[in-house]
Design a protein around this motif. Sequence first.
Motif, mmCIF file in Angstrom:
data_model
loop_
_atom_site.group_PDB
_atom_site.id
_atom_site.type_symbol
_atom_site.label_atom_id
_atom_site.label_comp_id
_atom_site.label_asym_id
_atom_site.label_seq_id
_atom_site.Cartn_x
_atom_site.Cartn_y
_atom_site.Cartn_z
ATOM 1 N N SER A 66 0.751 -1.154 0.105
ATOM 2 C CA SER A 66 0.117 0.152 -0.061
ATOM 3 C C SER A 66 0.768 1.249 0.040
ATOM 4 N N GLN A 68 1.284 5.098 -2.314
ATOM 5 C CA GLN A 68 0.643 5.976 -3.551
ATOM 6 C C GLN A 68 2.041 6.410 -4.380
ATOM 7 N N PHE A 76 -1.743 8.339 -7.595
ATOM 8 C CA PHE A 76 -2.499 7.368 -7.761
ATOM 9 C C PHE A 76 -2.456 6.609 -6.548
ATOM 10 N N ILE A 78 -2.065 3.110 -4.240
ATOM 11 C CA ILE A 78 -1.048 1.570 -4.444
ATOM 12 C C ILE A 78 -1.904 0.812 -3.493
ATOM 13 N N GLU A 79 -2.621 -0.487 -4.158
ATOM 14 C CA GLU A 79 -3.221 -1.042 -3.141
ATOM 15 C C GLU A 79 -3.049 -2.461 -3.604
ATOM 16 N N THR A 82 -2.797 -4.537 -7.489
ATOM 17 C CA THR A 82 -2.465 -3.369 -8.408
ATOM 18 C C THR A 82 -1.434 -3.677 -9.302
ATOM 19 N N ILE A 83 -1.447 -3.432 -10.498
ATOM 20 C CA ILE A 83 -0.468 -3.417 -11.609
ATOM 21 C C ILE A 83 -0.255 -2.132 -11.990
ATOM 22 N N TYR A 84 1.065 -1.677 -12.020
ATOM 23 C CA TYR A 84 1.321 -0.365 -12.796
ATOM 24 C C TYR A 84 2.771 -0.236 -13.263
ATOM 25 N N GLY A 134 -2.810 2.829 -11.859
ATOM 26 C CA GLY A 134 -2.937 1.436 -11.426
ATOM 27 C C GLY A 134 -4.145 0.760 -11.652
ATOM 28 N N ARG A 135 -3.924 -0.569 -12.251
ATOM 29 C CA ARG A 135 -5.230 -1.187 -12.450
ATOM 30 C C ARG A 135 -5.272 -2.357 -11.378
ATOM 31 N N ARG A 136 -6.513 -2.619 -10.950
ATOM 32 C CA ARG A 136 -6.900 -3.433 -9.823
ATOM 33 C C ARG A 136 -7.458 -5.023 -10.665
ATOM 34 N N ILE A 142 -4.473 -11.896 -10.786
ATOM 35 C CA ILE A 142 -3.265 -11.389 -9.997
ATOM 36 C C ILE A 142 -2.453 -12.837 -10.134
#
Length: 312
Positions: A66, A68, A76, A78-79, A82-84, A134-136, A142
């Motif tokens: 977690s 940002q 954005f 960060i969770e 997430t991918i970024y 970031g895409r969940r 995952i």
Amino acid sequence: MNEEKVRIFNTLQEQYRYLGLRTDLIDPDIEFTIFNLRDTLQPLLPFKSPIHRLNFFVFNFIKQGSGQYTIDDKTFPIEPGTIYFTNPGHYRAYEWQNTDEVYLITLSETFLKENIHADIFDEFPFLLAETFPGRRLNEENIAEFERIYLQIHHEYLSRSPFRKRIIANLFVVLLLKIKEHFWLDYNPIYEGNRSSWIVKSFKLLLEKHFRQLSDGQVQQVFRVQDFADAQNLHPNYLSTVIKSKTGKSIGTWIAEKMVAEAKSLLQNSNISVKEIAYRLGFTESAHFSNYFKKHTKMSPAAYRSMQQQTRS
């Protein structure tokens, strides 16, 4: 952002040394790195980086973590799940609260082109995306990505004589999966503001530079490197963005502008062809004449004569 306070890093080692982070997980002999961020950041959490610019690609796969991250003027979260990724040239900063399982991949454009193929951005144009929020992903997806990046990590730690090729091919699989999940309809011509800003800045500098050339304020014609330096970008990256967004190479832009300025001087001034050649950066008027004829099928003298006859 105050650019005077922004650090520019060409390698991950350079960045980590500056931040006081351990660098032993980074192999200096390969322009590709992968490790679990927990192994370098966990003792320092919470961790906040200064604003910096990177000349390499960064991919983050957050299974458990977690914080940002900020790209240029966008922040954005960060969770978990997430991918970024980010590409070279952006202003960047990040904050980490938790890095229980966060795999970080960094690589250079050189690695992509030398170990995958030179036209990598034709197959994966989304790598030039301005920003990638970031895409969940759900647990199943995952896990799909995890199998691939863990295999890459395994090969990274190996000493196989084919290590680079294996890593590169596995990374292509990773890129294909990112493309499958997020970018099937991506078109770089309609992509957001950063690439558009790069193109706009290039065009403005091109116009300014040739005005200065034709006015005799400067003598040397800019190379691709000079245009890239003006925006703190790698020349290959700038070339790729310009070609992707405009359909024309930087060389074509320069050639078209050179001919346009030459035509304007021939048509609207009385200065000699030799002086025009000198103003546009040619050391020999013969070279200028050959260049002009190559692009217009006419000599400078013939073009000037034709324009004078048209006006009379």
